[in-house]
Design an enzyme around this catalytic site. Structure first.
Site, PDB file in Angstrom:
ATOM      1  CG  HIS A 148      35.247 -36.953  37.090  1.00 16.44           C
ATOM      2  ND1 HIS A 148      34.016 -36.522  36.636  1.00 16.44           N
ATOM      3  CD2 HIS A 148      35.012 -37.601  38.252  1.00 16.44           C
ATOM      4  CE1 HIS A 148      33.086 -36.897  37.494  1.00 16.44           C
ATOM      5  NE2 HIS A 148      33.652 -37.551  38.483  1.00 16.44           N
ATOM      6  CG  ASP A 225      38.465 -31.795  37.597  1.00 14.08           C
ATOM      7  OD1 ASP A 225      38.256 -31.406  38.768  1.00 14.08           O
ATOM      8  OD2 ASP A 225      37.951 -32.829  37.123  1.00 14.08           O
ATOM      9  CD  GLN A 228      39.021 -36.389  43.962  1.00 16.44           C
ATOM     10  OE1 GLN A 228      39.464 -36.479  45.108  1.00 16.44           O
ATOM     11  NE2 GLN A 228      37.801 -36.797  43.653  1.00 16.44           N
ATOM     12  CE  LYS A 251      34.330 -34.703  43.825  1.00 12.47           C
ATOM     13  NZ  LYS A 251      33.988 -36.135  43.876  1.00 12.47           N
ATOM     14  CB  CYS A 390      32.848 -40.326  36.841  1.00 12.38           C
ATOM     15  SG  CYS A 390      31.289 -40.464  37.701  1.00 12.38           S
TER      16      CYS A 390
END
Ligand SMILES: Cc1ncc(COP(=O)(O)O)c(C=O)c1O
Lengths: 434, 168
Positions: A148, A225, A228, A251, A390
């Site tokens: 991302h 990261d 997700q 999220k 993104c």
């Protein structure tokens, strides 16, 4: 830890449990585009929020609102208590200690915080303790082509400020990070290896264990990261062995405007501050300032207290349901989503098997632009995301400017995905692309 | 499919998207003013590179003598460049400015169209984009080509030309 390992032992959500889950999300009950039931398949962009989260924010404002860590009145105590309990809830949700969790406005801000801490250390800030974060020209920062922009651009900028060099792993045709050149990409000059746990485009679970091992061999720091993964899988950050991790509340069923930087305590202790001002100091004179210990050292200014409280409640809500069960439910949704490969003219960007991948599926439709695909779906009340999500380099890698993306969350049903597949089946005919 | 989807994807639009006018960049004619512009819609990655060719002489006002372009994107953006190409080719700069203003007004109309029938008629097939103006996220698709046209005209120097109708 892979998705498959964590999923197997858990029980699927029963139909009545899923109905109860859905009933907890007021927004899922609304209609769109002239009375059609909403089919929300854009949870990878942002999730919907359960009542407990909405109520927690209102309750905070109605009963406890005060500045935290300041003042000795009762409200200040209660607000501070709510804020710090939320930190503890989020910490325990990812297997961390309270002192390893820094509130940030979101994952993007968390990753930038790490990058600027390295920058400030390189500029000589933070004294001897921060020397370990100093970058020299020619040092290397490693990312992947699947990132991302939030986990790419801050590293490009850090390179530009310090003379470090950005290197990256490519992505294979199956959408997975290609580590075949790991020993030439990660080497003596590598200082930071930053990568996604789960891609927001392909849904593929990244090779975390391999990258952590490779980074450790050369003494490089790892930045995960986890945007997700944390909302969809059981995640134990210390067990993954990463040095830093970032994720956003919005999220994972929580509010916007808040997220988290996780860092090993020892690293937070050594890092120089980034945003400076009130609430992060010890002694301030006109000549010089000393800084509070972490996490406060990284929380300058008035914090997003109500949102942090909401994030804590979201973590507890997920915890009570059980992340292994959430993952199991979403594994079934991933399989259902992947059945779009049965539709003529539909091509999935990313793995087409359910192994080590989550319920985030990006796709193109032959002869129909993603925007047009989503417009037809939207007309049926089905919300998907279109564009490059993104992740322009990843789209360029696959030779497409834009994809459509359907993504699920704990409240998504198989019926919704069936409705999505049916609507998608008619798209090419509508545009005369057959 | 509901009415508004069909209002948006009118047959004219689908036809233009499938068989666009002016696609394929053409070299400007010798002695003409020429300008090129590349425009991107950063949210969806739609792109257009557009060239204008402007004939200027002492006899009359400057005229857009050719528009050619290359691009990729959704049916709305592709059809819109195609319709625009047809519409502005052979027109005086002042007229092109007027058409641009009318099309922008149509896109700002939130699906209501324009009261000024004459202005709407002047848009030709462009009128078919009325339905698009109901969808805020798609308006920029329809305007991509127009942005490229304006920019390439500016780069060609034609807008600075006293015969170019800058006195509006
Ligand atoms: C993989 C990934 N990383 C980072 C981000 C950035 O998160 P935020 O916009 O909440 O800071 C997102 C979400 O957009 C994401 O999906």
């Amino acid at each position: 830890m892979t998705a498959a390992d964590t999923v197997r032992p858990a029980e699927a959500l029963t139909a009545s449990e899923l109905a109860a889950v859905r009933a907890d999300f007021p927004l899922l009950g609304r209609t769109v585009r002239g009375g059609k039931p909403l089919v929300y398949l854009d949870s990878a962009a942002t999730s919907q929020k359960p009542n407990v989260v909405l109520e927690a924010e209102v309750e905070f404002y109605e009963q406890r609102n005060a500045a935290v860590h300041r003042g000795a009145h009762q409200l200040a105590e209660e607000a501070t208590e709510a804020f710090e309990s939320a930190r503890a809830a989020v910490a325990s949700f990812v297997g961390a200690d309270d002192g390893e969790i820094v509130w940030t406005p979101g994952a993007t801000a968390a990753i930038n915080l790490v990058a600027y801490a390295f920058s400030n250390a390189t500029a000589g800030r933070g004294g001897a303790a921060a020397e370990r974060f100093r970058l020299e020209p020619g040092d290397e920062i490693v990312v992947t082509e699947a990132e991302h922009h939030a986990n790419l651009v801050p590293w490009q900028e850090l390179c530009a400020r310090t003379g470090a060099v950005l290197r990256w792993f490519g992505v294979g045709d199956d959408g997975r990070v290609d580590l075949s050149d790991v020993d030439s990409v990660i080497g003596d000059r590598t200082r930071i290896v930053a990568f996604g746990h789960v891609s927001n485009v392909t849904g593929a679970v990244g090779p975390v264990a391999e990258l952590v091992a490779a980074a450790r061999r050369v003494g490089a720091y790892t930045v995960l990261d986890a945007c997700q993964s944390v909302p969809h899988l059981p995640v134990d950050l210390p067990a993954l062995g990463v040095d830093f991790a970032a994720f956003s509340a919005h999220k994972m069923l929580g509010p916007t405007g808040v997220g988290v930087l996780y860092a090993r305590r020892e690293l937070l202790e050594a890092m120089p501050p980034v945003t400076t001002g009130g609430s992060m100091v010890e002694v301030v004179t006109m000549e010089a300032t000393t800084y509070a210990p972490p996490p406060q050292r990284f929380e300058a200014g008035t914090q997003m207290v109500a949102q942090a409280v909401g994030m804590g409640v979201a973590a507890q809500w997920l915890d009570e349901l059980g992340m292994a069960r959430v993952a199991r439910h979403e594994q079934e949704l991933a399989a259902e989503l992947l059945r779009i490969t049965e539709i003529p003219g539909v091509r999935v960007i990313g793995p087409t098997d359910t192994r080590d991948r989550l319920a985030v599926v990006s796709f193109v439709v032959d002869g129909v632009h993603a925007h047009d695909v989503s417009q037809v779906l939207d007309d049926r009340g089905i919300a998907v995301r279109v564009g490059h999500h993104c992740a322009q380099p990843l789209h360029r890698r696959f030779g497409v400017a834009a994809t459509a993306r359907a993504s699920a969350s704990v409240y998504t049903t198989v019926d919704e995905i069936t409705a999505f597949r049916e609507a998608l089946t008619g798209v090419r005919a509508f545009f005369g692309a057959e | 499919m509901s009415g508004s989807l069909e209002q948006m994807y009118q047959q004219v639009i689908l036809d233009h998207a499938k068989h666009p006018h002016g696609r394929g960049l053409v070299e400007p004619a010798a002695g003409h003013l020429a300008g090129e512009s590349h425009q991107v819609n950063p949210t969806c990655g739609d792109e257009v590179t557009l060239r204008v060719d402007v004939r200027t002489d002492d006899v009359g006002p400057a005229v857009v003598s050719g528009v050619s372009w290359e691009g990729q994107g959704c049916s709305i953006s592709q059809a819109s460049v195609s319709v625009m190409t047809e519409l502005v080719t052979g027109r005086e700069i002042a007229d092109v400015r007027q058409l641009d203003a009318t099309f922008h007004a149509l896109m700002a109309s939130r699906g209501k169209g324009l009261d000024d029938d004459a202005a709407l008629d002047a848009l030709g097939d462009g009128e078919a984009f009325t339905g698009v103006s109901q969808y805020p996220a798609r308006i920029k698709c329809a305007l991509l080509g127009w942005a490229a046209l304006k920019d390439s005209l500016a780069r060609s120097g034609a807008l600075a030309d006293p015969t170019g109708g800058t006195d509006d």
